[in-house]
Write an enzyme that holds these catalytic residues in place. Structure first.
Site, PDB file in Angstrom:
ATOM      1  N   ASP A  93       0.871  -1.178   0.000  1.00 41.73           N
ATOM      2  CA  ASP A  93       0.000   0.000   0.000  1.00 41.73           C
ATOM      3  C   ASP A  93       0.911   1.232   0.000  1.00 41.73           C
ATOM      4  O   ASP A  93       1.549   1.529   1.017  1.00 41.73           O
ATOM      5  CB  ASP A  93      -0.883   0.033   1.245  1.00 41.73           C
ATOM      6  CG  ASP A  93      -1.943  -1.067   1.264  1.00 41.73           C
ATOM      7  OD1 ASP A  93      -1.684  -2.159   0.718  1.00 41.73           O
ATOM      8  OD2 ASP A  93      -3.011  -0.829   1.840  1.00 41.73           O
ATOM      9  N   LYS A 157      -6.887   3.295  -3.193  1.00 41.51           N
ATOM     10  CA  LYS A 157      -7.270   3.294  -1.781  1.00 41.51           C
ATOM     11  C   LYS A 157      -7.538   4.728  -1.347  1.00 41.51           C
ATOM     12  O   LYS A 157      -6.833   5.653  -1.745  1.00 41.51           O
ATOM     13  CB  LYS A 157      -6.135   2.658  -0.971  1.00 41.51           C
ATOM     14  CG  LYS A 157      -6.302   2.687   0.543  1.00 41.51           C
ATOM     15  CD  LYS A 157      -5.114   1.995   1.191  1.00 41.51           C
ATOM     16  CE  LYS A 157      -5.073   2.195   2.695  1.00 41.51           C
ATOM     17  NZ  LYS A 157      -3.908   1.530   3.318  1.00 41.51           N
ATOM     18  N   LYS A 186     -10.091   0.107  -2.190  1.00 46.96           N
ATOM     19  CA  LYS A 186      -9.932  -0.111  -0.757  1.00 46.96           C
ATOM     20  C   LYS A 186     -10.331   1.168  -0.024  1.00 46.96           C
ATOM     21  O   LYS A 186      -9.814   2.239  -0.310  1.00 46.96           O
ATOM     22  CB  LYS A 186      -8.492  -0.491  -0.402  1.00 46.96           C
ATOM     23  CG  LYS A 186      -8.271  -0.675   1.113  1.00 46.96           C
ATOM     24  CD  LYS A 186      -6.877  -1.174   1.423  1.00 46.96           C
ATOM     25  CE  LYS A 186      -6.600  -1.196   2.917  1.00 46.96           C
ATOM     26  NZ  LYS A 186      -5.247  -1.685   3.245  1.00 46.96           N
TER      27      LYS A 186
END
Length: 227
Positions: A93, A157, A186
């Site tokens: 991430d 995300k 996400k």
């Protein structure tokens, strides 16, 4: 323990606070294994430890890079990503360079994300690009999603949870409209209840980054017991 079939796999069980101890990371891993979450999400220094503790489970280990500001050089993000992958992370991430996005330096962002997505995919890992939607305009969110998609990233995300507002239903819906079926979404930041989780999933989220994953699962299991 009674388990739902799929709901638990929405969760990246997360502990990213700077003072996280080894004992807290161990508990994170044990909880993730007990509830069979999709992954644990940790800082780079904890990756090898988490991988070892979860080696006999289906739970993946995600590492954050360029976190939480996104303002590191590409070389620094690349090294951090490579190190996390070498230590066993199977998901990364990473935070987009927010300032470069606002400057309109789109080539810089895309080249950086291509480098990171290539590193991940060569190691059979996936890349999630954190946009920090609370700091962006709608137009900037759209542009960031397009750049991430063109770079070969797997997810976009919403947030780090450290800068500005966290995930919102509106941001998730916008990201889903832009990416369609080509990328996953996400939602992360401020998801603390079952109601929050369901709202994000309904909006289009495929994963939820939560530190409250256990509490949400317990709320779910009490409401929907499995016999």
């Amino acid at each position: 323990m009674k388990q739902p079939v799929d709901f638990q796999k929405f969760f990246d069980h997360t502990l990213l606070k700077p003072d996280a101890t080894r004992e807290e990371i161990l508990k994170l891993c044990r909880d993730a294994a007990q509830y069979d979450f999709a992954s644990v999400c940790v800082n780079g220094c904890h990756v090898r430890f988490a991988v070892d503790k979860l080696k006999d489970t289906s739970v993946k280990v995600a590492a954050v890079t360029g976190f939480p500001l996104g303002a590191m050089s590409t070389k620094t993000k690349s090294f951090e990503t490579k190190n996390a992958l070498e230590n066993g992370a199977s998901e990364i991430d990473t935070v987009i360079n927010i300032g470069a996005l606002k400057d309109g330096r789109f080539d810089y962002i895309q080249q950086e994300l291509i480098i990171l997505s290539t590193l991940c995919h060569r190691n059979r890992a996936i890349l999630k690009v954190i946009l920090e939607t609370g700091l962006l305009t709608e137009k900037e969110i759209r542009t960031a999603c397009i750049l991430a998609e063109r770079s070969g990233a797997d997810f976009v995300k919403t947030s780090t949870g450290f800068n500005g507002p966290g995930a919102t239903v509106e941001a998730v819906k916008l990201m889903k409209r832009v990416t369609g079926p080509s990328m996953k979404i996400k939602a992360s930041g401020g998801i603390r209840t079952l109601e929050d989780a369901r709202a994000m999933i309904e909006a289009g989220a495929d994963r939820l980054g939560c530190s409250a994953s256990v509490a949400i699962m317990e709320e779910y299991l009490q409401e929907s017991p499995v016999s």
